[in-house]
Design an enzyme around this catalytic site. Structure first.
Site, short mmCIF file in Angstrom:
data_model
loop_
_atom_site.label_atom_id
_atom_site.label_comp_id
_atom_site.label_asym_id
_atom_site.label_seq_id
_atom_site.Cartn_x
_atom_site.Cartn_y
_atom_site.Cartn_z
N GLY A 170 0.79 -1.22 0.00
CA GLY A 170 0.00 0.00 0.00
C GLY A 170 0.82 1.27 0.00
O GLY A 170 0.26 2.36 0.01
N CYS A 171 2.14 1.15 0.04
CA CYS A 171 2.98 2.34 0.09
C CYS A 171 3.50 2.66 -1.30
O CYS A 171 4.19 1.86 -1.90
CB CYS A 171 4.14 2.13 1.05
SG CYS A 171 5.17 3.57 1.25
N GLY A 172 3.17 3.85 -1.81
CA GLY A 172 3.51 4.16 -3.19
C GLY A 172 4.63 5.16 -3.37
O GLY A 172 5.13 5.31 -4.47
#
Length: 272
Positions: free
Chosen positions: A108-110
């Site tokens: 979920g970390c972009g």
């Protein structure tokens, strides 16, 4: 070969009691994205379509601007993860030396590993306003149409998807991953490898719209982004500047239209 999902026994507890169950859970592994022998990022990802992921990441992060700049590619599986190794041609390889991006990206970390504000909020090109058009009906039904292309989600209920919607043809390509950014990178990579022109349709997401998702769509030259959930305000300011059409909350037969509404019509879609 690393499995995409694994069966795990458990106990389902409800108001009526407890019972033994077996669930299919999505696998996630560290995938190291290695360019010219240097690791640029390590992302937690679903271990499928790794070539699409690596090449899509390279394009959406502007490490390369064309797949012709990739001289060679291989995947190497280890006990604890996967290496996606890419070797770049001269010009792209030289540019890579100027931007060392290293990250350990949880699901979920972009924007993990971006080491300056300028890099996080990079300038984007402005998209042309024509000629792609979608009908309101196509936009409203887009996320539901994507559901038919999510076999891993059907099995696990725990992954995101990104699909490409071609006017008049529906969803023509889709990819899944535990990370929403990874799913989009996989889609971008698959489109580039398959010669699918992103400027001719819309990207459809099972997630919210954050600024990095807007950046990836614009850099892929896709004019329309459709998502099942909400956008952030920064994402919308960025979309406005790039003239990206964003339709959010696309579900239950409706959607919210926030930017560049000219591409959404009441009549027939433009299938040219």
């Amino acid at each position: 070969m690393t499995l995409r999902s694994v069966s795990r026994p458990g106990t389902a507890v409800t108001s009526e009691g407890a019972r033994d169950i077996t669930r299919s859970l999505p696998e996630e592994v560290p995938v190291a994205l290695v360019f010219d022998g240097s690791t640029q990022a390590v992302m937690m990802a679903t271990p499928s379509d790794v070539a699409d992921f690596a090449l899509g990441f390279a394009l959406s992060e502007e490490i390369v601007t064309d797949l012709a700049q990739v001289a060679d590619f291989e995947t190497v599986e280890h006990d604890r993860g996967i290496e996606a190794r890419l070797w770049l041609r001269g010009g792209a390889s030289a540019q890579l030396l100027e931007r060392q991006r290293r990250s350990m990206g949880p699901t979920g970390c972009g924007l993990c590993g971006i080491d300056s504000l300028d890099a996080a909020l990079r300038p984007l090109p402005r998209l042309p306003l024509g000629p792609v058009r979608l009908t309101r009906a196509e936009v409203a039904s887009a996320t539901e149409a994507l559901r038919a292309h999510q076999p891993l989600h059907d099995q696990t209920r725990a992954v995101h998807a990104a699909g490409f919607l071609l006017p008049g043809n529906g969803i023509v390509l889709a990819r899944e991953d535990v990370g929403r950014h990874n799913a989009l990178d996989k889609l971008i990579g698959a489109m580039a490898r398959g010669g699918v022109d992103a400027s001719k349709g819309a990207i459809v997401l099972t997630s919210r719209v954050s600024v990095d998702m807007v950046q990836k769509a614009v850099l892929a030259k896709c004019p329309i982004l459709i998502a099942v959930s909400a956008p952030t305000e920064l994402a919308m300011r960025t979309a406005d500047e790039a003239r990206l059409t964003v339709a959010a909350f696309a579900r239950a037969g409706g959607f919210d239209l926030y930017s560049a509404p000219e591409r959404i019509t009441d009549g027939a879609s433009d299938v040219a």
